[in-house]
Scaffold this motif. Structure first.
Motif, PDB file in Angstrom:
ATOM      1  N   SER A   1       1.308  -0.797   0.422  1.00 32.97           N
ATOM      2  CA  SER A   1       0.183   0.061   0.091  1.00 32.97           C
ATOM      3  C   SER A   1       0.986   1.233   0.099  1.00 32.97           C
ATOM      4  N   PHE A   2       2.198   1.103  -0.086  1.00 29.23           N
ATOM      5  CA  PHE A   2       3.134   2.220   0.101  1.00 29.23           C
ATOM      6  C   PHE A   2       2.020   3.292  -0.905  1.00 29.23           C
ATOM      7  N   PHE A   3       2.734   2.462  -2.161  1.00 31.24           N
ATOM      8  CA  PHE A   3       3.185   3.458  -3.959  1.00 31.24           C
ATOM      9  C   PHE A   3       1.347   4.355  -3.856  1.00 31.24           C
ATOM     10  N   ARG A   4       0.382   3.344  -2.890  1.00 34.56           N
ATOM     11  CA  ARG A   4      -0.921   4.078  -3.140  1.00 34.56           C
ATOM     12  C   ARG A   4      -1.063   5.350  -2.007  1.00 34.56           C
ATOM     13  N   LEU A   5      -0.511   4.874  -1.000  1.00 33.88           N
ATOM     14  CA  LEU A   5      -0.474   6.319   0.226  1.00 33.88           C
ATOM     15  C   LEU A   5       0.025   7.367  -0.673  1.00 33.88           C
ATOM     16  N   LEU A   6       1.584   7.190  -1.246  1.00 39.27           N
ATOM     17  CA  LEU A   6       2.308   7.844  -1.151  1.00 39.27           C
ATOM     18  C   LEU A   6       1.205   9.289  -2.216  1.00 39.27           C
ATOM     19  N   SER A   7       1.188   8.367  -3.763  1.00 40.52           N
ATOM     20  CA  SER A   7       0.117   8.523  -4.771  1.00 40.52           C
ATOM     21  C   SER A   7      -0.881   9.690  -4.481  1.00 40.52           C
ATOM     22  N   THR A   8      -1.320   9.141  -3.095  1.00 44.50           N
ATOM     23  CA  THR A   8      -2.866   9.905  -2.859  1.00 44.50           C
ATOM     24  C   THR A   8      -2.436  11.132  -2.133  1.00 44.50           C
ATOM     25  N   THR A   9      -0.833  11.133  -0.831  1.00 42.38           N
ATOM     26  CA  THR A   9      -0.270  12.096  -0.364  1.00 42.38           C
ATOM     27  C   THR A   9       0.280  13.293  -1.576  1.00 42.38           C
ATOM     28  N   LEU A  10       0.888  13.367  -2.602  1.00 40.00           N
ATOM     29  CA  LEU A  10       0.880  13.877  -3.329  1.00 40.00           C
ATOM     30  C   LEU A  10       0.028  14.612  -4.256  1.00 40.00           C
ATOM     31  N   VAL A  11      -1.203  13.602  -4.586  1.00 37.60           N
ATOM     32  CA  VAL A  11      -1.847  14.614  -4.645  1.00 37.60           C
ATOM     33  C   VAL A  11      -3.288  15.511  -3.778  1.00 37.60           C
ATOM     34  N   SER A  12      -3.156  15.019  -2.797  1.00 29.80           N
ATOM     35  CA  SER A  12      -2.885  15.508  -1.675  1.00 29.80           C
ATOM     36  C   SER A  12      -2.995  17.708  -1.475  1.00 29.80           C
ATOM     37  N   GLU A  13      -1.503  17.049  -1.627  1.00 28.62           N
ATOM     38  CA  GLU A  13      -0.281  18.117  -1.330  1.00 28.62           C
ATOM     39  C   GLU A  13      -0.720  19.236  -2.338  1.00 28.62           C
ATOM     40  N   LEU A  14      -1.025  18.638  -4.163  1.00 22.88           N
ATOM     41  CA  LEU A  14      -1.067  19.644  -4.829  1.00 22.88           C
ATOM     42  C   LEU A  14      -2.791  20.401  -4.934  1.00 22.88           C
ATOM     43  N   ILE A  15      -3.187  19.684  -4.456  1.00 22.01           N
ATOM     44  CA  ILE A  15      -4.444  20.255  -4.749  1.00 22.01           C
ATOM     45  C   ILE A  15      -4.663  21.341  -3.382  1.00 22.01           C
ATOM     46  N   ILE A  16      -3.982  21.073  -1.818  1.00 21.99           N
ATOM     47  CA  ILE A  16      -3.074  22.335  -1.009  1.00 21.99           C
ATOM     48  C   ILE A  16      -2.251  23.399  -1.546  1.00 21.99           C
TER      49      ILE A  16
ATOM     50  N   VAL B   1      -7.227   5.376   5.679  1.00 23.13           N
ATOM     51  CA  VAL B   1      -7.932   4.016   5.301  1.00 23.13           C
ATOM     52  C   VAL B   1      -8.868   3.493   3.950  1.00 23.13           C
ATOM     53  N   VAL B   2      -9.360   4.303   3.428  1.00 20.44           N
ATOM     54  CA  VAL B   2     -10.059   4.340   2.396  1.00 20.44           C
ATOM     55  C   VAL B   2      -8.758   3.440   1.153  1.00 20.44           C
ATOM     56  N   VAL B   3      -7.771   3.896   1.115  1.00 20.22           N
ATOM     57  CA  VAL B   3      -6.833   3.599   0.144  1.00 20.22           C
ATOM     58  C   VAL B   3      -6.495   2.066   0.658  1.00 20.22           C
ATOM     59  N   VAL B   4      -6.100   1.789   2.036  1.00 16.21           N
ATOM     60  CA  VAL B   4      -5.422   0.696   2.201  1.00 16.21           C
ATOM     61  C   VAL B   4      -6.617  -0.680   2.220  1.00 16.21           C
ATOM     62  N   THR B   5      -7.634  -0.074   2.655  1.00 16.09           N
ATOM     63  CA  THR B   5      -8.768  -1.290   2.750  1.00 16.09           C
ATOM     64  C   THR B   5      -9.594  -1.448   1.407  1.00 16.09           C
ATOM     65  N   GLU B   6      -9.506  -0.540   0.272  1.00 12.63           N
ATOM     66  CA  GLU B   6     -10.384  -0.567  -0.880  1.00 12.63           C
ATOM     67  C   GLU B   6      -9.255  -0.833  -2.348  1.00 12.63           C
ATOM     68  N   SER B   7      -7.945  -0.804  -1.826  1.00 12.17           N
ATOM     69  CA  SER B   7      -7.550  -0.623  -2.606  1.00 12.17           C
ATOM     70  C   SER B   7      -7.330   0.494  -3.768  1.00 12.17           C
ATOM     71  N   SER B   8      -7.243   1.471  -3.436  1.00 11.87           N
ATOM     72  CA  SER B   8      -7.723   2.746  -4.451  1.00 11.87           C
ATOM     73  C   SER B   8      -6.258   3.960  -4.306  1.00 11.87           C
ATOM     74  N   TRP B   9      -6.472   4.433  -5.040  1.00 14.36           N
ATOM     75  CA  TRP B   9      -5.269   5.269  -5.160  1.00 14.36           C
ATOM     76  C   TRP B   9      -5.730   6.618  -5.658  1.00 14.36           C
ATOM     77  N   GLY B  10      -4.994   8.260  -5.721  1.00 14.82           N
ATOM     78  CA  GLY B  10      -4.787   9.315  -6.092  1.00 14.82           C
ATOM     79  C   GLY B  10      -6.416   9.658  -5.753  1.00 14.82           C
ATOM     80  N   LEU B  11      -6.584  10.429  -6.612  1.00 18.21           N
ATOM     81  CA  LEU B  11      -8.130  11.169  -6.284  1.00 18.21           C
ATOM     82  C   LEU B  11      -9.080  10.270  -5.541  1.00 18.21           C
ATOM     83  N   GLU B  12      -8.994   8.834  -6.191  1.00 18.53           N
ATOM     84  CA  GLU B  12     -10.448   8.770  -5.768  1.00 18.53           C
ATOM     85  C   GLU B  12     -10.367   8.058  -4.405  1.00 18.53           C
ATOM     86  N   PRO B  13      -9.623   8.535  -3.248  1.00 21.03           N
ATOM     87  CA  PRO B  13      -9.752   7.944  -1.673  1.00 21.03           C
ATOM     88  C   PRO B  13      -9.720   9.387  -1.058  1.00 21.03           C
ATOM     89  N   LEU B  14     -10.163  10.350  -1.947  1.00 14.44           N
ATOM     90  CA  LEU B  14     -10.429  11.461  -1.410  1.00 14.44           C
ATOM     91  C   LEU B  14     -11.506  11.876  -1.594  1.00 14.44           C
TER      92      LEU B  14
END
Length: 276
Positions: free
Chosen positions: A74-89, A148-161
């Motif tokens: 789940s590391f790279f999925r979490l990383l991509s989601t974190t990068l997307v959120s940081e880009l939005i902020i 939590v969504v990234v780990v439990t539902e195996s999603s990444w990027g903008l979808e978990p947000l």
């Protein structure tokens, strides 16, 4: 003439040391390495802790190898989601900065003199800072379930947000309280350590300073652990509120139940089978 040149050469400070830069290279390298190290291990911890709490909720056995594996998967999925959120902020901050810049230029174009040291300009900066913090905190409340969504539902990027934003509806007060509570604890322990010591270059030689750093880091690690666990439990509660948990529980424990056919065939009856 020769004597004059000789005196100039003698008095010229050839061996003068260059002035120290504002940000020394060693400090920048150390800061970069520290941020990279903590970010990587924070994402790994988020994956493993969330996985353990989620599977523990269903009563599944949590093994060390499976927990470590989930952290890396789940590391790279979490990383991509974190990068997307940081880009939005960062985009919000960029837009606010652009608005402030255009406001200043428009004021100067009209003919007014802008004094950047005046209390009015400082008040304007404070207003923009409050707006940015409010927007960032609003996004944080809506994205409280993202990891939590990234780990439990195996999603990444903008979808978990987006998924987190839909799950937190009706529960934003609880999410806000959690962020304030754990954020205050992080701030308190960090402030209590940084305000106690002055010159860190000299304090590193003191065992009291090292002990203080280790104890504070331990407390921050425990706060992060409880924060991730609380977010995962809150995620399960939110799914139950939105009617998504009952079907998952029924599917999870379907093998432990036997469905009996009844004459009416309309009302399903479930009988639990207990093995001795």
């Amino acid at each position: 003439m020769v004597n004059h040149l000789s005196s100039l050469l003698i008095n010229y400070p050839f061996h003068q040391e260059p002035p120290n830069p504002v940000f020394p290279i060693k400090t920048l390298i150390f800061t970069f390495v520290y941020i990279t190290f903590t970010s990587i291990f924070s994402l790994l911890a988020a994956g493993s802790i969330t996985y353990s709490v989620f599977h523990g909720f269903y009563g599944r056995p949590v093994k060390l190898l499976s927990t470590i594996k989930s952290a890396f998967t789940s590391f790279f999925r979490l990383l991509s989601t974190t990068l997307v959120s940081e880009l939005i902020i960062s985009g919000v901050l960029l837009v606010l900065g652009l608005i402030l810049f255009l406001l200043v230029k428009a004021t100067q174009f009209i003919g007014f003199q802008v004094d950047f040291s005046s209390p009015y300009f400082t008040s304007l900066l404070v207003v923009f800072l409050i707006i940015f913090v409010s927007i960032a905190f609003y996004f944080s409340v809506n994205w409280v379930f993202a990891h939590v969504v990234v780990v439990t539902e195996s999603s990444w990027g903008l979808e978990p947000l987006k998924r987190s934003q839909s799950l937190v509806k009706g529960l934003k007060g609880v999410a806000f309280s959690m962020l304030v509570f754990f954020g205050f604890l992080n701030w308190f322990f960090t402030w209590s350590t940084t305000s106690r010591w002055g010159d860190t270059d000299r304090e590193w030689k003191s065992w009291q300073f090292v002990l203080s750093i280790v104890s504070t880091s331990t407390m921050l690690m425990l706060i992060m652990l409880y924060n991730l666990a609380a977010s995962t439990v809150f995620y399960m509660y939110s799914k139950a509120i939105h009617g998504e948990l009952a079907a998952e529980i029924a599917q999870e424990f379907a093998a432990e139940y036997v469905s009996l056919p009844f004459d009416d065939g309309k009302v399903p009856h479930v009988v639990s089978v207990v093995y001795g």
